[in-house]
Every structure is written in C-alpha cells, then in structure tokens.
Design an enzyme around this catalytic site. Structure first.
Site, PDB file in Angstrom:
ATOM      1  N   ASP A 132      12.583-105.572  42.386  1.00  0.00           N
ATOM      2  CA  ASP A 132      12.976-106.219  43.634  1.00  0.00           C
ATOM      3  C   ASP A 132      14.397-106.728  43.488  1.00  0.00           C
ATOM      4  O   ASP A 132      14.733-107.391  42.507  1.00  0.00           O
ATOM      5  CB  ASP A 132      12.031-107.387  43.952  1.00  0.00           C
ATOM      6  CG  ASP A 132      10.648-106.889  44.353  1.00  0.00           C
ATOM      7  OD1 ASP A 132      10.540-105.720  44.763  1.00  0.00           O
ATOM      8  OD2 ASP A 132       9.688-107.667  44.257  1.00  0.00           O
ATOM      9  N   ASP A 184       2.392 -99.834  53.923  1.00  0.00           N
ATOM     10  CA  ASP A 184       1.602-101.008  53.545  1.00  0.00           C
ATOM     11  C   ASP A 184       0.370-101.018  54.440  1.00  0.00           C
ATOM     12  O   ASP A 184       0.496-100.933  55.667  1.00  0.00           O
ATOM     13  CB  ASP A 184       2.388-102.303  53.793  1.00  0.00           C
ATOM     14  CG  ASP A 184       3.654-102.384  52.932  1.00  0.00           C
ATOM     15  OD1 ASP A 184       3.704-101.701  51.894  1.00  0.00           O
ATOM     16  OD2 ASP A 184       4.577-103.114  53.317  1.00  0.00           O
TER      17      ASP A 184
END
Lengths: 195, 251
Positions: B11, B130
């Site tokens: 990230d 997702d």
C-alpha cells in the site's frame, strides 16, 4: 552497441531497464542506419501481432530486420513476429523462421493467457543456454505460441508442449520475458549481448 | 508446469509504503523500492502496488515510484489506485509498470476495460473486484468497499472477462483482515466459471491458508499484505512449504 527497435511495443521500457541493470549500452531507435550499425538488435514485443507488423511496415523496417546479419533477439511477440504467420489477426509476419504461431486451445479449465512462471527444458547444445539448468523458471505472458520445430531450442509445457525459445541462424527468439525473469533472465540477456 | 504465484501487495501513500488496518491507523513503513527488492529477493513472483490515497496532485509521485521500481526490480509488477482513464494508464505503463489494475473506475465506466485492453493488450489489464456476501449473494462493492453495486460477483467477473480483462484480482471483504483464510469455496466457483487467471486476496493468516487456497480453488495466485509486512509469514518459507505439499511453485 545494442539497438532496441522502437516501434511502440509495450515492454520497451522493461527491456531498457534490464539493459541498464546489466550496464549494457543501447540505443532505442527506429532508424534503419542505427539498426544496421548495431552489434546486436532486440525486437521487444507486447501487444497485437497485426498492429505490430503494421508499425514495422509503416517505419520501413521489415526488410531491414529480415536482412540483418548479426544476432537479433525477438522477445515474446517480438519472437512470434519472426515466424511466417500468426493466427492472431491472421497476420503475415516477417517470414524469417519457418512456422506458424497458433492460439492456445484450452483442453479443460486452463487459463488464457498463459501467465506466470513456468519451466523450460533444453533441446539443444546452443551455448546461449549453457548456464540455464533444466526446469529453470521464466516469466511468460501470452495467448499464442510457436509450434515445436527443428528451430526450437527450449520447450515449455502449458496445455501442450510449445517453443519457449528458438533460433534460425542469427535470429533468436524467446517466448518468455527474460527482462522480467529475475536474475536468470538478466543472465540470459547478458549472454545474448556477449554472443 | 505453470507455477502458482505468491504476490505481496504494497500500500502506497505519497510515495511511501504504509501499513495499517482497514485504511486507518496508517504508519510509515519505509521506501517501497527497498521493500519491493526485499520481497523480490525472497522469492515473490510478482508485486502489486496500490496507491491508497490517489489524487491528481500525487500522480507524479506515483510515476516517479514506478520508474524507480522498474529500474531496480526484475520481476513483474502492477500498479493500481484511482486509475480512471487511458492516458494515466499509458503514463504508468510507459514508465515501466507491467500491468494496471482498475476497480471502482471499471464499474463506473466498463468501457475503460475495453479501451485499456485494446490499446495495451489484455495482459496489462487487471480488474480488481471487492465483494462480500450480502443477502444471500456475493455482491460487488466499490470505493474501498463502501458502496454496494448492482452486480453479483459472477456477473461482473464475466463482464470484465468479456471486455478484455487479462486477470481478475478478487478480494473477499468478508475475509479481508480476519487472518482466518481465503474465501476458498467462492474462489473455486469463480475459478471454474472464469477463463482468465484469478488472483485471490483477503484472509491470509498463515501458510496453511495458501495451501487450502490452491488445493481447494486452484486459482493462479495468492496475494497478501500484512502477513508479509509484519514477517508473520516469510515468502521463501511459504513457497518451500507449498512445494513440500505438492503445490507447484518457483523456488
């Protein structure tokens, strides 16, 4: 000096990065005279066969490549373009290496593209592969493949056996991406440069 | 034989690696290039960089990062986070990224998948999905999992494939962060229904979870972030363990 043929192939920057890492001098060019005066030529390739051939044609590079007499390495699509014909867009290719490029036809649930690290094994004593051990892994991404022929130097298994690398006189081809295959890939590029 | 891929996810915020849980309590975790090299040296097969604070202003920071990663790392890597147009994707690919991943922008504008695939080739295009189990169905969510869409997971996955996605990165929101294992059953169904490679994400807590993942679902790749960052699982040890358990990996 190595000339990287600049014709809009998707992995050009990766090839440049790889040559930088092994501290090899290169020129990125679409100029016939620069290509002809280079000691080695790399034809990168990610994209569509028809688009790539059109781009080489538009740049007037087809005859230049065909008549190049020093070692030339085609990578991925760059290798496929060296053959006579590709099923991708039913494209007439450079016609340097006899044979056809076919589309993978899954037998069960095999994924297309063939994407990831796969093993190659040798079918030749070509010194280029002297340091490559059998079952070494290289990074592949492709949906089309070259059939096995007498020009096949290493093979790979996915759905069927296909050509991982090949050679016809001074023209070398690698279906995998040596520039993305870790240290073993870099070493292979280095060996090609040293030819 | 094609090996199963182990993919650490980094990230990124303002050009730095961050660690945290569910996008909160973020802590600086160093230079992404250093971490990427460390992962690559320990046997990672590929890397995923996710810009979790993507804005127009920090886009140039991301491009600088892509340049540095491309220069120093010799395995494939993808970049995602806020990519919503062809020109942004072009810039990232041109500077050395191998693949682009898109998520919310693909749901909002499915033509983006088609456009990216036509322009750069399907091998460059990862669609990240997702999803979570909602009222008896696996539903797709966007915007970091905050917005429910009208798509079921299978319907959307099939559409992305038809539009030219080269890979699907599926994160089970129900499993993400739990460290209780991947959503293996759903992944098995998804893998069976879809003909492009699937990268599984969400739920990895230990090495057995990866063995279950590949054993049950047969997907192409497993992705994780925190267990690798916090060295709860070491990539080299994981791959040795998988290999000892008859899962084909690159050692």
């Amino acid at each position: 000096m190595v000339a990287i043929i600049n014709y809009g192939a998707g992995n050009t920057q990766s090839v440049i990065n790889c040559l930088d890492r092994i501290q090899c001098e290169y020129i990125l060019t679409d100029q016939p005279e620069s290509i002809l005066s280079a000691d080695k030529v790399i034809l990168p390739g990610v994209g569509h066969a028809a688009t790539a051939m059109q781009s080489l044609k538009d740049k007037g590079l087809i005859e230049i490549i065909k008549n190049y007499e020093k070692p030339l390495l085609g990578i991925c699509l760059g290798m496929q373009l060296l053959f006579d014909f590709s099923e991708e867009g039913d494209t007439t290719c450079l016609g340097i290496i006899p044979g056809k490029i076919m589309k993978f036809k899954p037998l069960t649930n095999e994924k297309i593209p063939h994407m990831g690290w796969n093993q190659i094994s040798k079918r030749t004593l070509d010194p280029l592969y002297k340091d490559v051990v059998d079952n070494e892994n290289f990074y592949f991404v492709h949906s089309y493949y070259a059939e096995i022929s007498k020009y096949t130097e290493t093979i790979c298994e996915y759905i069927q056996t296909f050509t991982a690398t090949c050679r016809y006189e001074n023209f070398y081809g690698m279906q995998f991406h040596p520039e993305k295959s870790g240290k073993v890939g870099e070493n292979l590029i280095q060996k090609f440069i040293n030819l | 034989m094609l090996t199963k891929r182990i993919i650490p996810c980094l990230d990124i915020k303002n050009g730095r690696t961050v660690k945290g849980t569910n996008f909160v309590d973020l802590r600086d975790a160093g230079d992404p290039v250093d971490l990427a090299k460390k992962y690559s040296d320990s046997g990672a097969d590929e890397l995923v960089f996710l810009d979790i604070a993507a804005t127009q202003e920090n886009r140039s920071t991301l491009i600088e990062l892509v340049k540095r990663v491309g220069a120093e790392v010799n395995i494939p890597f993808s970049v995602g986070g806020g990519i919503s147009d062809v020109s942004t994707a072009y810039n990232l690919l041109q500077n050395g990224a191998d693949k682009i991943s898109i998520n919310s922008s693909a749901v909002r504008n499915p033509d983006l998948i088609t456009d990216l695939s036509r322009q750069f080739g399907e091998q460059c295009v990862i669609v990240a999905i997702d999803a979570k189990f909602h009222k008896g169905k696996w539903m797709v969510y966007t915007h970091g999992g905050t917005k429910l869409t009208e798509f079921t997971l299978l319907k959307w996955a099939k559409e992305t494939q038809e539009r030219g996605a080269g890979e699907i990165l599926f994160t089970s929101m129900d499993n993400d962060g739990t460290k209780n294992g991947f959503a293996c059953e759903m992944l098995r169904t998804l893998n069976h229904e879809i003909s492009i490679p699937i990268i599984a994400s969400g739920g990895a807590g230990n090495m057995e979870h990866f063995l279950d993942l590949f054993g049950v679902s047969d997907v192409s790749a497993g992705l994780a972030a925190s267990i690798f960052h916090y060295q709860e699982v070491e990539i080299k040890a994981l791959k040795t363990y998988l290999s000892q358990n008859q899962i084909k990996v690159r050692l």
